[in-house]
Every structure is written in C-alpha cells, then in structure tokens.
Scaffold this active site. Structure first.
Site, PDB file in Angstrom:
ATOM      1  CG  ASN A 133      31.692  50.179  -2.096  1.00  0.00           C
ATOM      2  OD1 ASN A 133      31.915  48.983  -2.238  1.00  0.00           O
ATOM      3  ND2 ASN A 133      32.146  51.085  -2.948  1.00  0.00           N
ATOM      4  CG  ASP A 233      35.859  44.860  -3.797  1.00  0.00           C
ATOM      5  OD1 ASP A 233      34.971  45.140  -2.975  1.00  0.00           O
ATOM      6  OD2 ASP A 233      37.071  44.940  -3.546  1.00  0.00           O
ATOM      7  CG  ASP A 241      40.292  44.067   2.493  1.00  0.00           C
ATOM      8  OD1 ASP A 241      39.318  43.294   2.621  1.00  0.00           O
ATOM      9  OD2 ASP A 241      41.461  43.672   2.355  1.00  0.00           O
ATOM     10  CG  ASP A 270      25.398  53.856  -1.380  1.00  0.00           C
ATOM     11  OD1 ASP A 270      24.509  54.116  -2.197  1.00  0.00           O
ATOM     12  OD2 ASP A 270      26.619  54.080  -1.594  1.00  0.00           O
ATOM     13  CG  HIS A 274      29.657  48.055  -5.946  1.00  0.00           C
ATOM     14  ND1 HIS A 274      30.116  47.840  -7.215  1.00  0.00           N
ATOM     15  CD2 HIS A 274      28.497  48.752  -6.071  1.00  0.00           C
ATOM     16  CE1 HIS A 274      29.276  48.394  -8.086  1.00  0.00           C
ATOM     17  NE2 HIS A 274      28.291  48.950  -7.411  1.00  0.00           N
ATOM     18  CD  GLU A 301      22.214  51.403  -4.910  1.00  0.00           C
ATOM     19  OE1 GLU A 301      22.458  51.051  -6.084  1.00  0.00           O
ATOM     20  OE2 GLU A 301      23.064  51.899  -4.163  1.00  0.00           O
TER      21      GLU A 301
END
Length: 535
Positions: A133, A233, A241, A270, A274, A301
């Site tokens: 992320n 996000d 991105d 993970d 997001h 998750e």
C-alpha cells in the site's frame, strides 16, 4: 462502486469457495490445516535472530500440527527496528546496507532462506506478509504539487494547489539495480499526510494535519478503494499509485520473485481496503499464472467489524483470496468485555465464517500483533482503535476457530509462547491441548447446540479415520454449572466420553440412542472424546 455492488448482489449469489482452491498444507498432509502467525510486534529473541528462532521452533510446530507459518514482512524497513510494515525496499531481504543496517529487524537474507528451507523440509508452508500500500523512509525530498484536503473527507479540498517538499525519492543506493532498476519518485505516489515530524513527510510543514493528493498526475478522486473518509486510499507514509505502469510492473515482478526466492506458498495481503482492488486481483492472478500454480494461498486484511462493508469485496473477488474474519474478532472482543452479560448464542452473528464458511479466516491473530499494527496505523493518521480480546475469553475463542467446521484458523505466537508483551500463563497452558484436539479429533460434520445464553456446545461427528469430539463453552457466573444434551451418533450408544483438557478426568455415559448430557467446566471450556481415544 462497492455500495452499489452490495445492494445489487446481496443474497443473490455466493462467491466461489476460496479455501477449497488454495493450498492450506503441503500435499502429503492429511490432518486439519493450521496457521501460526510467527511473530509479535515487539518480542525479539535474546540470543538468536528472529529467523533463527523461527527455524529452531519449526520441528516442534510441525509435530503440533502447524501446516502454515505466516512470517512478518521480510523487507527492509525505514529504520533498524522497522517491522517491515514501514516498507522502504521490498527487494532488500536483509542483504544490503540501507537505512543504517544490512539485516532487517528479523535477521539476514541467508537466515530467512534457511528458515524457509527448514519449514519445507518439515512439511510446513511459508506465507509472506506483502505490504503493497505504501512506502516509508524516502532518501530525499522532491518539490511536488499537492492539494490539501479535509482528513475526514478526502474528497473535499480545503485550499488551492501548492508546491510542497515531499519525501518521495527512493534511490536504493545500497542495493543499486540488483533485482529491480526502478527508482521511485513523486510520479509513483498518489498522496501522503503532512504532519510535523511524521515519517515520510516534509519536516517543513507547520500545519497540524493536512492531507494531500494530486502530487503530479492526479486530477480527481483516487482509485476505487474503500469509501471510508470519502476515499480511503491513503493510510500512512507515502501512498503508492497502483495505476502507474512502472509501479505495477515492479510490484508484480516482486510478487513472483519473493515466492521463487523463499519457496513460500502464498501471501498475507496487508491493508487491502486502501489499495485499488483491481490491482490486488491482478497481483494474485499474475503470480498464479506466471508460476503456473493456481493454489497459491492468499488471505486479505480488510479491517472492519461490519460484515456489510466486506461483503462486496468477498463477492466481487469470487474466491481469489480468503479474508480475516474481523467481525468474528469483534464478537470475541465484546464477549470478553461483557462476561456473563454476553449471549453466547450470538457469538457467530454477522460474521464471515457464518455467512461464507469457505472464505472465512476465523482467526485469533487480532488478539495481539495485528492489533498492535493497526493501533500504529491509526495513531499515525490521528485515529484510535481498541479491540483487545481478554485472556478470560481467549480459550473460548480458540475452541471455536480450532474445533468447529468452517474457516481456516490461525494461532498467534504471543498466545502460544511465554512473553512479557502479551502472554498469559493460562492461555499458554490451555492452547496446546486445543491444537492437539484439532489435529486428532475435530473432523466430520458439525452440529451446533447454541441452546443457552451462557452455555453453548457443538459436536464434530468424526470421519472414517477420526473419532470426533464434543465441545462445551460457558461464560456464566463462577460456580454455576450447565448441562447440554447433544447427539453424538448412534454408533456411540452406551459409550463413555471423557474430558480431554487438563484438569479434569470427568466421564459421562451416552444413552442407547446416542445422546449425552455434557456439563460445563469451571474455566468455561471443555472438550469431550470417547474414552478409548484419550491417551
């Protein structure tokens, strides 16, 4: 988008089962599969690296019945003590002198690969914690265009576009171009959080809390992610991105490389709420296709106790990944806080394992390490999170996820091993017998007897190779006993059942029709097995 999907597909179709298509144990294993989360947030071994400690424990864990070990993120973090969730360089497994250290918090690359090889030798699969992320610990600042937004509604701009000094340049001078030639810069990120002194942000910022997006290429709302706070996000650090072609290639290549390098059988993903959900699907599809291995394991998750929030993901992803059952964890948390006031008949209400037993990752993991992690995340972004499960209910919860049918359980290191961080002697003593009961007895059809507010039970009827078991759970006031009448099968007529867990040698006799009246125990948890199968 996901809100529309939820209404369109609610109750109309079920996702394809995820667990049935994934590898939960090496092919030669026939016992019930079981995962161990093999780390806590703070605990380190006094004389060994963590990888060496894990390797040392693998033979014992394999003998107990562990078939999967979930490792902490093996990549280099933003500093010497970084757990890997502060992802600096995914390609550095403890090989290069970066961020003031060659080894990671967990050890060196050689130690990691040795532990993985030992796991394979003993019939234990390895899972990699993939942090896709964000990145943290940039090597230098860049000037970037940013638009401040309301942190409680990221779709609301609070000021004009401006130039800021953003920590977005990752040069990886210690690694050079080994494994990957990509040098990350502002065009590879979609946003961050400006706060004085926070990791991966500008130290010049004098504003207490200003989010920013549109660093270079964005001119509208971010990618399709969870709609919390308008658009979820951003979580922490510098947000990746996943639409950028160079980013996609680098992360897709890493996914294949890390499995080939370590011999791992899958991923723990993970913070998926997001991340662009389309990229997560592409990441898994690419690994499975490239390696010609459709059974690569994946658990995601998605942190929400609201079943309706995760349902669109489960249905849209159609079995591409399993999910941590956070709603179940929330029920465990509430049960531990409320004590005898909690209605045990409701323990599975509105959970993934109840709705989709082949997709639920019924897990105890959130009792410890992942909760530490989420508290860290939410502390960074100015929120709070508290959902500990008290020690007085942990064995109840473990009995449910280990011994009932449905889902795929995970045991937490901090509950199995003595430790000052989060260990409890009663849990450490009571958990191994429950794991043994899973390996030896918890097979066949499952019949629930959720009959009393403060006492519930269930029966596993066994199969051709295993005898089955009976489980009784109670949370009543001390000194109050309960009896549950349950059917164990006509083949057990007139048989004697004996308490399996330490501390009791009680016995009961099944009647001529296969029914027995099973009492609750003083500690609230008991497993009953036909006497001839109890050693």
């Amino acid at each position: 988008m996901f809100g529309q999907l939820k209404e369109r597909f609610r109750g109309l179709w079920a996702p394809e089962p995820a667990l049935k298509r994934m590898q939960l144990a090496p092919n030669e294993q026939t016992d019930n599969p079981l995962m161990l989360q093999s780390f806590t947030w703070d605990t380190l071994h006094p004389t060994l690296s963590w990888w060496q400690h894990v390797e040392q424990e693998i033979p014992r864990l394999a003998a107990m019945g562990v078939t999967q070990i979930w490792l902490p993120p093996p990549n280099k973090g933003a500093n010497q003590t970084g757990r890997g969730y502060d992802a600096y360089d995914l390609w550095d497994l403890g090989e290069f002198d970066q961020k003031g250290t060659v080894r990671t918090r967990w050890g060196t690359r050689e130690e990691l690969l040795s532990a993985c090889a030992t796991a394979r030798k003993h019939g234990v699969d390895v899972l990699i914690d993939a942090v896709l992320n964000h990145k943290i610990g940039a090597d230098r600042c860049e000037s970037a265009l940013a638009v401040p937004v309301n942190p409680q509604n990221r779709l609301e701009e609070t000021g004009p576009q401006r130039t800021i000094d953003a920590w977005t340049a990752f040069d990886f001078k210690g690694r050079g171009e080994k494994y990957s030639s990509l040098k990350w810069n502002q065009q590879h990120f979609s946003g961050g959080l400006r706060r004085p002194g926070s990791i991966g942000t500008t130290n010049r910022a004098k504003v207490a809390c200003i989010g920013y997006r549109d660093l270079v290429i964005m001119d509208g709302p971010n990618m399709p992610v969870d709609k919390e706070l308008g658009n979820y996000d951003y979580l922490l650090g510098i947000d990746i991105d996943h639409r950028h072609p160079e980013v996609r290639k680098d992360l897709l290549d890493w996914g294949v490389w890390i499995l080939e390098t370590t011999g791992a059988s899958g991923f723990r993903l993970d913070a998926i709420k997001h991340i662009d959900y389309r990229f997560v699907l592409e990441f898994l599809r690419h690994a499975r296709t490239t390696l010609q291995w459709p059974g690569i394991f994946a658990v995601s998750e998605y942190w929400s106790s609201d079943l309706d929030a995760v349902l669109p993901y489960i249905k849209t992803w159609r079995g591409a990944t399993t999910f941590f059952d956070v709603p179940l964890h929330s029920n465990f948390h509430n049960a531990s806080k409320q004590g005898a006031r909690f209605d045990l008949r409701r323990i599975l209400d509105k959970t993934i394992v109840q709705s989709f037993p082949n997709d639920a990752y019924g897990t105890i993991t959130f009792f410890g390490d992942v909760l530490h992690l989420k508290c860290f995340y939410h502390k960074v972004v100015g929120q709070s999170l508290e959902s500990w499960v008290g020690a007085e209910f942990k064995l109840h919860a473990y009995a449910i996820i280990l011994l009932r049918a449905g889902g795929h359980p995970c045991v937490f290191y901090g509950d199995l091993y003595p430790n000052a961080e989060c260990g409890d002697p009663g849990v450490e003593k009571g958990l191994p017998p429950l794991i043994e009961a899973r390996k030896r007895f918890a097979y066949g059809p499952c019949k629930d007897y959720f009959l009393e507010r403060n006492c519930i039970g269930f029966v596993r009827l066994g199969d051709s190779k295993h005898p089955g078991c009976v489980v009784v759970l109670s949370n009543g006031k001390p000194g109050k006993s309960h009896l549950l009448r349950m059917f164990v099968g006509k083949e057990s007529a007139n048989a004697t059942y004996r308490a399996f867990l330490p501390g009791s040698d009680a016995r009961i006799t099944i009647d001529s029709r296969g029914w027995g009246s099973f009492p609750s125990s003083d500690n609230g948890v008991q497993v009953w097995v036909r006497e001839e199968f109890v050693k």
